[in-house]
Design an enzyme around this catalytic site. Structure first.
Site, mmCIF file in Angstrom:
data_model
loop_
_atom_site.group_PDB
_atom_site.id
_atom_site.type_symbol
_atom_site.label_atom_id
_atom_site.label_comp_id
_atom_site.label_asym_id
_atom_site.label_seq_id
_atom_site.Cartn_x
_atom_site.Cartn_y
_atom_site.Cartn_z
ATOM 1 N N TYR A 267 -7.999 -19.993 -19.193
ATOM 2 C CA TYR A 267 -8.999 -19.108 -18.565
ATOM 3 C C TYR A 267 -9.523 -18.116 -19.606
ATOM 4 O O TYR A 267 -10.734 -17.913 -19.733
ATOM 5 C CB TYR A 267 -8.334 -18.381 -17.389
ATOM 6 C CG TYR A 267 -9.189 -17.359 -16.664
ATOM 7 C CD1 TYR A 267 -10.291 -17.745 -15.910
ATOM 8 C CD2 TYR A 267 -8.863 -15.999 -16.705
ATOM 9 C CE1 TYR A 267 -11.050 -16.803 -15.221
ATOM 10 C CE2 TYR A 267 -9.609 -15.061 -16.016
ATOM 11 C CZ TYR A 267 -10.706 -15.463 -15.273
ATOM 12 O OH TYR A 267 -11.449 -14.527 -14.593
ATOM 13 N N GLY B 157 -11.628 -6.119 -15.176
ATOM 14 C CA GLY B 157 -10.218 -6.106 -14.807
ATOM 15 C C GLY B 157 -10.075 -6.713 -13.417
ATOM 16 O O GLY B 157 -11.035 -7.234 -12.830
ATOM 17 N N ASN C 228 -21.927 -15.728 -12.338
ATOM 18 C CA ASN C 228 -20.745 -15.130 -11.706
ATOM 19 C C ASN C 228 -19.689 -16.179 -11.353
ATOM 20 O O ASN C 228 -18.499 -15.868 -11.356
ATOM 21 C CB ASN C 228 -21.189 -14.371 -10.445
ATOM 22 C CG ASN C 228 -20.011 -13.985 -9.578
ATOM 23 O OD1 ASN C 228 -19.295 -13.029 -9.871
ATOM 24 N ND2 ASN C 228 -19.780 -14.737 -8.500
ATOM 25 N N ALA C 229 -20.120 -17.407 -11.042
ATOM 26 C CA ALA C 229 -19.142 -18.437 -10.640
ATOM 27 C C ALA C 229 -18.123 -18.597 -11.766
ATOM 28 O O ALA C 229 -18.498 -18.807 -12.914
ATOM 29 C CB ALA C 229 -19.848 -19.768 -10.375
ATOM 30 N N GLY C 230 -16.849 -18.479 -11.444
ATOM 31 C CA GLY C 230 -15.846 -18.541 -12.511
ATOM 32 C C GLY C 230 -14.480 -18.964 -12.011
ATOM 33 O O GLY C 230 -13.568 -19.138 -12.792
HETATM 34 N N1 LIG Z 1 -11.418 -11.275 -8.920
HETATM 35 C C1 LIG Z 1 -10.941 -10.799 -10.066
HETATM 36 O O1 LIG Z 1 -9.878 -10.139 -10.117
HETATM 37 C C2 LIG Z 1 -11.693 -11.036 -11.326
HETATM 38 C C3 LIG Z 1 -11.262 -10.428 -12.525
HETATM 39 C C4 LIG Z 1 -11.958 -10.662 -13.699
HETATM 40 C C5 LIG Z 1 -13.078 -11.494 -13.683
HETATM 41 N N2 LIG Z 1 -13.447 -12.081 -12.528
HETATM 42 C C6 LIG Z 1 -14.609 -12.971 -12.548
HETATM 43 O O2 LIG Z 1 -15.525 -12.545 -11.565
HETATM 44 C C7 LIG Z 1 -16.222 -13.679 -11.036
HETATM 45 C C8 LIG Z 1 -16.158 -13.689 -9.522
HETATM 46 O O3 LIG Z 1 -14.799 -13.689 -9.127
HETATM 47 P P1 LIG Z 1 -14.400 -13.652 -7.591
HETATM 48 O O4 LIG Z 1 -12.994 -13.177 -7.546
HETATM 49 O O5 LIG Z 1 -15.451 -12.939 -6.782
HETATM 50 O O6 LIG Z 1 -14.408 -15.213 -7.252
HETATM 51 P P2 LIG Z 1 -14.244 -15.949 -5.828
HETATM 52 O O7 LIG Z 1 -13.381 -17.143 -6.046
HETATM 53 O O8 LIG Z 1 -13.859 -15.000 -4.764
HETATM 54 O O9 LIG Z 1 -15.734 -16.438 -5.519
HETATM 55 C C9 LIG Z 1 -16.331 -17.388 -6.369
HETATM 56 C C10 LIG Z 1 -17.379 -18.163 -5.592
HETATM 57 O O10 LIG Z 1 -17.856 -19.165 -6.496
HETATM 58 C C11 LIG Z 1 -18.001 -20.384 -5.777
HETATM 59 N N3 LIG Z 1 -17.872 -21.508 -6.705
HETATM 60 C C12 LIG Z 1 -16.720 -22.063 -7.164
HETATM 61 N N4 LIG Z 1 -17.003 -23.080 -7.971
HETATM 62 C C13 LIG Z 1 -18.354 -23.175 -8.024
HETATM 63 C C14 LIG Z 1 -19.239 -24.058 -8.691
HETATM 64 N N5 LIG Z 1 -18.770 -25.049 -9.479
HETATM 65 N N6 LIG Z 1 -20.574 -23.878 -8.526
HETATM 66 C C15 LIG Z 1 -21.033 -22.879 -7.734
HETATM 67 N N7 LIG Z 1 -20.244 -22.024 -7.072
HETATM 68 C C16 LIG Z 1 -18.916 -22.173 -7.220
HETATM 69 C C17 LIG Z 1 -16.880 -20.365 -4.749
HETATM 70 O O11 LIG Z 1 -17.180 -21.232 -3.672
HETATM 71 C C18 LIG Z 1 -16.817 -18.890 -4.359
HETATM 72 O O12 LIG Z 1 -17.637 -18.626 -3.226
HETATM 73 C C19 LIG Z 1 -15.604 -14.892 -11.725
HETATM 74 O O13 LIG Z 1 -16.366 -15.248 -12.855
HETATM 75 C C20 LIG Z 1 -14.253 -14.393 -12.156
HETATM 76 O O14 LIG Z 1 -13.715 -15.114 -13.249
HETATM 77 C C21 LIG Z 1 -12.801 -11.878 -11.349
#
Ligand SMILES: NC(=O)c1ccc[n+]([C@@H]2O[C@H](COP(=O)([O-])OP(=O)(O)OC[C@H]3O[C@@H](n4cnc5c(N)ncnc54)[C@H](O)[C@@H]3O)[C@@H](O)[C@H]2O)c1
Length: 250
Positions: free
Chosen positions: A160, A191, A90-92
């Site tokens: 990205y 999305g 999930n980290a992204g």
């Molecule tokens: N939020 C969106 O709109 C959205 C849309 C499409 C895809 N995504 C994908 O969903 C996933 C989660 O998104 P989110 O919005 O909940 O993210 P977020 O930034 O809210 O949370 C991500 C968490 O990952 C942790 N993190 C960051 N770098 C790290 C590392 N190197 N190792 C371990 N942990 C790490 C951060 O500390 C944070 O707690 C991601 O892969 C993101 O690309 C999100």
């Protein structure tokens, strides 16, 4: 409906938002969960809340972009809970991301690395450390969280998109390698998800791009992860499944 009792699930970047919700839902359905995050306080708070609600959870701080740290995390997880059966990459989003929304030709090469490191190398590291064990034991589930931006393309987010598309392509290939061993690998292409308490005007503007009339929330996604992690999804592998409020169809 889906019972993950006896399974150990590792969720990366689970200290907040989507990852935290996935950890909570998998734990509610019987899995012992490893809540990983770069920030130990975030991971600890999520694991404590799950434990307080009667689930089994431990927090492990590790940077998924660091191969050695990932190996140590998996060793610690296995020592404390047992072998990792379910991996959710999930980290992204890197800490302090530069969403510098520039045309690609105006971006600096230095700005690319953080996106590739977390969204592609992070996935490779975590799969490398866990999938061998899944193959040996004859059961495993990998769910990679990608983005619809990487599937359909989104201007000003080219790097990205490249990293997420890379993770989806990797998922398809890995799925073919491990399918005979009871291990499935899928990607969920999301999305936009709403930050709780986000700027209402911005949220409203973004919602107009979604036929269902709203942007998503972690609760829209976590049940799909639960399904893909279950025994019932054993015939689903190598797929990139969009969950996007109708943003892009096909
Ligand atoms: N939020 C969106 O709109 C959205 C849309 C499409 C895809 N995504 C994908 O969903 C996933 C989660 O998104 P989110 O919005 O909940 O993210 P977020 O930034 O809210 O949370 C991500 C968490 O990952 C942790 N993190 C960051 N770098 C790290 C590392 N190197 N190792 C371990 N942990 C790490 C951060 O500390 C944070 O707690 C991601 O892969 C993101 O690309 C999100």
């Amino acid at each position: 409906m889906f019972d993950l009792s006896g399974r150990v699930a590792l969720i990366t970047g689970a200290g907040q938002n989507l990852g935290a919700e996935i950890a909570r839902v998998l734990a509610n359905n019987g899995a012992a969960v490893v809540v990983n995050d770069l920030f130990p306080d975030r991971a600890g708070a999520v694991a404590s809340a799950i434990s307080a609600a009667g689930g089994m959870a431990i927090a492990i701080e590790a940077d998924v972009t660091d191969l050695e740290a990932v190996g140590q995390m998996v060793s610690e997880a296995e020592a404390r809970l047992g072998p990792v059966d379910i991996l959710v990459n999930n980290a992204g989003v890197p800490p302090n991301p530069s969403w510098d929304l520039l045309p690609f030709h105006q971006t600096s090469p230095e700005s690319w690395r953080a996106w590739i490191d977390i969204n592609l190398y992070g996935v490779l590291h975590c799969c490398h450390a866990t999938v061998g064990g899944m193959v040996e034991r004859g059961w495993g589930r990998v769910v990679n969280i990608v983005s619809d931006a990487g599937r359909t393309g989104e201007g000003l987010l080219a790097v990205y998109c490249a990293a997420k598309a890379g993770a989806a392509g990797f998922s398809r290939a890995l799925a073919k390698e491990v399918a005979p061993h009871g291990v499935t690998v899928n990607a969920l292409a999301l999305g936009t998800l709403g930050p709780p308490g986000g700027d209402p005007e911005l949220v409203q503007r973004m919602a107009r791009r979604y036929p269902v009339g709203r942007i998503g929330a972690p609760a829209d996604i976590a049940p799909a992860v639960l399904w893909l992690a279950s025994d019932e999804a054993s015939w689903v592998t190598g797929q990139t499944i969009p969950i996007n409020g109708g943003y892009a169809t096909s």
